[in-house]
Design an enzyme around this catalytic site. Structure first.
Site, PDB file in Angstrom:
ATOM      1  N   SER A  54       0.833  -1.290  -0.105  1.00 44.12           N
ATOM      2  CA  SER A  54      -0.029  -0.173   0.115  1.00 44.12           C
ATOM      3  C   SER A  54       0.936   1.256  -0.054  1.00 44.12           C
ATOM      4  O   SER A  54       2.067   1.146   0.565  1.00 44.12           O
ATOM      5  CB  SER A  54      -0.924  -0.037   1.139  1.00 44.12           C
ATOM      6  OG  SER A  54      -0.048   0.453   2.414  1.00 44.12           O
ATOM      7  N   ASP A  55       0.470   2.228  -0.540  1.00 45.27           N
ATOM      8  CA  ASP A  55       1.236   3.640  -0.349  1.00 45.27           C
ATOM      9  C   ASP A  55       0.824   4.057   1.230  1.00 45.27           C
ATOM     10  O   ASP A  55      -0.225   3.267   1.886  1.00 45.27           O
ATOM     11  CB  ASP A  55       0.693   4.849  -1.119  1.00 45.27           C
ATOM     12  CG  ASP A  55       1.644   6.087  -1.089  1.00 45.27           C
ATOM     13  OD1 ASP A  55       2.503   6.011  -0.323  1.00 45.27           O
ATOM     14  OD2 ASP A  55       1.599   6.595  -2.149  1.00 45.27           O
ATOM     15  N   TRP A  56       1.657   4.888   1.673  1.00 43.78           N
ATOM     16  CA  TRP A  56       1.514   5.023   3.183  1.00 43.78           C
ATOM     17  C   TRP A  56       0.344   5.708   3.616  1.00 43.78           C
ATOM     18  O   TRP A  56       0.212   6.581   3.164  1.00 43.78           O
ATOM     19  CB  TRP A  56       2.909   5.718   3.592  1.00 43.78           C
ATOM     20  CG  TRP A  56       4.070   4.957   3.916  1.00 43.78           C
ATOM     21  CD1 TRP A  56       4.786   5.238   5.098  1.00 43.78           C
ATOM     22  CD2 TRP A  56       4.603   3.892   3.257  1.00 43.78           C
ATOM     23  NE1 TRP A  56       6.069   4.181   5.120  1.00 43.78           N
ATOM     24  CE2 TRP A  56       5.928   3.291   4.138  1.00 43.78           C
ATOM     25  CE3 TRP A  56       4.276   3.228   2.001  1.00 43.78           C
ATOM     26  CZ2 TRP A  56       6.598   2.121   3.483  1.00 43.78           C
ATOM     27  CZ3 TRP A  56       5.361   2.085   1.573  1.00 43.78           C
ATOM     28  CH2 TRP A  56       6.229   1.678   2.363  1.00 43.78           C
TER      29      TRP A  56
ATOM     30  N   GLY B 168      -2.473   4.513   2.764  1.00 43.83           N
ATOM     31  CA  GLY B 168      -3.649   4.355   1.467  1.00 43.83           C
ATOM     32  C   GLY B 168      -4.480   3.189   1.529  1.00 43.83           C
ATOM     33  O   GLY B 168      -5.477   2.938   0.666  1.00 43.83           O
TER      34      GLY B 168
END
Ligand code: BGC
Length: 737
Positions: free
Chosen positions: A256-258, A260
């Site tokens: 995941s993006d941080w 997200g």
């Protein structure tokens, strides 16, 4: 040692569990490890345990995974649980040029060198996953993160990302290609729902990711913050399960993006494998340890315990994370790596040298003709401002950064020339990001007119005036989490350039940016150098080009429109979208469809300021007539185009031969032309080479959304060959049977 105390190699290997035996096939090792793990241990490895690391399984000797940004250098260490600096004294790095610069080299071998050099630095720092490269398509010049990406063309980005990924991963460090997908602006990045047709998705926004996965063999992918089909892209069923994993056969881990990840059930079902950054402070958000409360931690466990979800998805996620571990942290043959080596500085300089684009050069004012005792006036904040600090997650703590002024000064000194610097304008004087400080004091209380008068009076009598300006890495410019608010240069720079243009006939503008900017003064200045964010060796690369140590060979990886409204998305008002009533979601329709960048300019006949693929040289090249080895091909055939290119000037140099395909008669509308091949060729003065570019049906196809397949429609095609998208030297007609 007594013989009895030594265990034979055979006996040792008989005892080594399969998952630890690197001579065994990867899948066998993964299954073996998985079969030994408890449900809790599987849950433990699929979410963060700190800001940038995730847990292994200590009981089984499975190591933690360490990630780091990416993509321009190895970011300094932060505290376990915070964005603040850990304060290490050994985490300064070589800052490589930004990815826009890499794309501007149009040289895949340079991309391999980039990946490899970065991989060695990451190795040394004990990082297993580098969070990059980014290949989101340059859709609008306002996107604050364009500088981290590889331009507006899916073919160019694909050709450049593959060797970067391969070079990086050859060091036992995973690439985490980001941000998958459709993250093409920063404003409202957590709440924008992108709406586009499938043909545009497949033809424009997915190819570079697909190439990174299928040709580059990327071991991990980062989901994007925004939404598509009303689902966040970090747990988007269509994008992650259907396209990435099923259609493309991706066997790596989706990270995941941080922050997200928003929904536990979607995260379980929709293809997220490793959750990071959901929140950052272990004290404020968690009853015990915030990481236990991540979506893929206790909430997931509770759903399994209550029988609401099974464990098939958990096994799949754990398998993917185990693969990532075995390919990186458990690759014990990968070596120690190296940090801040002279080879890495040389690589950074080479990338910069090849990526700088000479946009304009009237009267051949560049390169500088040295004159002993001559005087060069350098004007502008960007001549001295450190650019490796700032910009968001790609911010670095560089071991050294040569400013443009230092680089120009050092080069001029070799020829006995004096260099003077004046401020010209005051931009952003802050010099701190995330606890990394530049230590520069750029404060200046003078008014714009005082600064301009000073610059103008110093310009008189100077052999050359070099204005170094552009954007910087401050919020609202080339920086994460916000977009620019306009195409123009900030801080009144147009006034400074205008005044200098009236004061000298030898004005060189060096534009430091990762984005197109408006240039209302374009005809009033003699030379324009597009210099990007060049990292540690910035000043040296700029000086190399200005003084002609290096003959520029970079080509624009995106179009420079004259005005914002000349860009497709903006012409149609398709940015930044429309906020839904009673919801924080913004719907953003990509109304321009396929007509991104030069596809818009060419198809709609809107002349750009500087076209995609444009870039000048200090020598001149002539293109002979392009020919094809056949004028008719079948669906499985290939055509080889040959074009003789001659260096007709008196300096060695490199030219990029670009091949665009048009399908003038087709049952669906197609862009006027599309890049489908290129080759960079180095030529000595007077030398001629036959440049060959091969294409196949892939280059002729469009994506048929109804049939969900690529179609190469029989009929006539045209190949256009030249040194820029707006400078076609010859065309070849051929037929597909
Ligand atoms: C960025 C990512 C980055 C991550 C970790 C996020 O804000 O969008 O690109 O890798 O932070 O720093």
């Amino acid at each position: 040692m007594a013989a009895t105390a030594v265990m034979s190699a055979a006996a040792m290997s008989a005892q080594t569990p399969v998952y630890l035996d690197s001579s065994r096939p990867l899948e066998e090792r993964v299954e073996d490890a998985l079969s030994r793990m408890t449900t809790q241990e599987k849950l433990d490895i699929i979410h963060a345990q700190s800001k940038f690391s995730s847990r292994g399984v200590p009981r089984l000797g499975l190591p933690d995974l360490w990630t780091d940004d990416g993509p321009h250098g190895v970011r300094p260490d932060v505290l376990w649980d915070e964005w603040e600096q850990a304060g290490q004294t050994n985490d300064s790095c070589v800052a490589f040029p930004a990815l826009t610069c890499l794309a501007a080299t149009w040289n895949p071998e340079v991309a391999r060198l980039y990946g490899r050099s970065l991989g060695e630095e990451a190795r040394y720092r004990g990082k297993d996953v580098m969070l990059g490269p980014g290949v989101n398509i340059y859709r609008t010049p306002l996107n604050g993160r364009n500088f981290e990406y590889m331009g507006e063309d899916p073919f160019l980005a694909s050709e450049m990302v593959v060797p970067y990924v391969q070079g990086l991963q050859s060091c036992g460090v995973a690439a985490c290609v980001k941000h998958f997908a459709l993250n093409n602006n920063e404003v409202n990045r957590h709440t924008t729902n992108v709406i586009l047709d499938d043909r545009t998705l497949y033809e424009i926004y997915l190819p570079a990711f697909k190439a990174a996965v299928q040709k580059g063999g990327a071991w991990s992918i980062m989901g994007a913050y925004n939404l598509y089909g009303d689902e966040h892209l970090c747990h988007n069923g269509r994008m992650l399960n259907d396209i990435l994993k099923k259609e493309w056969g991706f066997d790596g881990a989706v990270i995941s993006d941080w922050g997200g990840t928003h929904d536990t059930r979607q995260a379980i079902a929709n293809g997220l494998d490793l959750e990071f950054g959901s929140w950052t402070d272990g004290l404020a958000n968690g009853a015990s340890n915030a990481y236990d409360n991540y979506h893929l931690a206790n909430p997931y466990r509770a759903l399994i315990a209550s029988g609401e979800v099974g464990t098939a998805e958990l096994d799949d996620k754990a398998r993917r994370v185990l693969r990532l571990m075995m390919r990186t942290a458990m690759d014990y043959s990968k070596g120690a790596g190296s940090m801040c080596s002279e080879a890495h500085y040389a690589a950074a300089r080479r990338i910069g040298d090849e990526g700088i684009v000479l946009l304009r050069n009237e009267r051949s004012v560049l390169p500088v003709v040295p004159r002993k005792g001559g005087r060069i006036l350098v004007v502008g904040e960007n001549a001295v401002k450190m650019m490796t600090v700032g910009g968001g997650s790609s911010s670095l703590k560089a071991q050294r950064e040569v400013s443009p002024l230092e680089g120009i000064r050092a080069a001029a000194a070799k020829y006995g020339m004096d260099v003077e610097w004046v401020r010209g304008y005051v931009g952003d004087v802050t010099g701190e990001y995330n606890g990394v400080v530049t230590g520069q004091d750029l404060n200046d209380s003078r008014t714009p007119s005082e600064l301009i008068s000073e610059a103008v009076s110093c310009a008189s009598g100077a052999d050359y005036v070099i204005f170094v300006g552009g954007l910087n890495k401050s919020p609202g410019q080339d920086c994460e989490d916000a977009d620019r608010t306009g195409l123009g240069l900030p801080y009144g720079q147009d006034d400074v350039i205008g005044a200098l243009a009236r004061a000298t006939r030898n004005l060189v503008v060096v534009n430091v940016s990762g984005n197109a900017v408006a240039m209302p003064w374009v005809r009033d200045v003699q030379a324009i150098v597009q210099a990007w964010f060049l990292g540690s060796e910035a000043g040296n690369s700029i000086a190399d080009v200005i003084f002609g140590e290096v003959n520029p060979s970079g080509k624009l990886p995106f179009s420079f429109p004259v005005r914002l409204a000349d860009n497709g998305a903006h012409a149609l008002g398709a940015y930044p979208g429309v906020k839904r009533q009673d919801s924080d979601i913004t719907d953003l329709e990509y109304a321009e469809g396929l007509l991104v960048g030069y596809r818009w300019h060419d198809t709609k006949k809107v002349k750009p300021l500087f076209a995609f693929g444009h870039g000048l040289s200090y020598t001149a090249f002539s293109f002979g007539k392009a020919t094809a080895d056949r004028n008719e091909i079948g669906q499985n055939g290939t055509v080889t185009f040959t074009v003789p290119v001659t260096n007709i000037g008196d300096r060695a140099g490199a030219e990029v031969v670009q091949l665009y395909i048009s399908d003038p008669k087709c049952s669906v509308s197609r862009p006027a032309k599309e890049l489908k091949g290129f080759a960079k060729v180095y030529l000595e003065p007077g030398e001629t080479r036959d440049v060959k570019i091969i294409i196949d049906r892939e280059a002729l196809s469009y994506f048929d959304a109804d049939r969900h397949e690529w179609i190469a429609e029989p009929g006539d095609f045209i190949a256009s060959v030249g040194p820029a998208s707006d400078n076609i030297k010859s065309t070849v007609k051929f037929r597909l049977k």
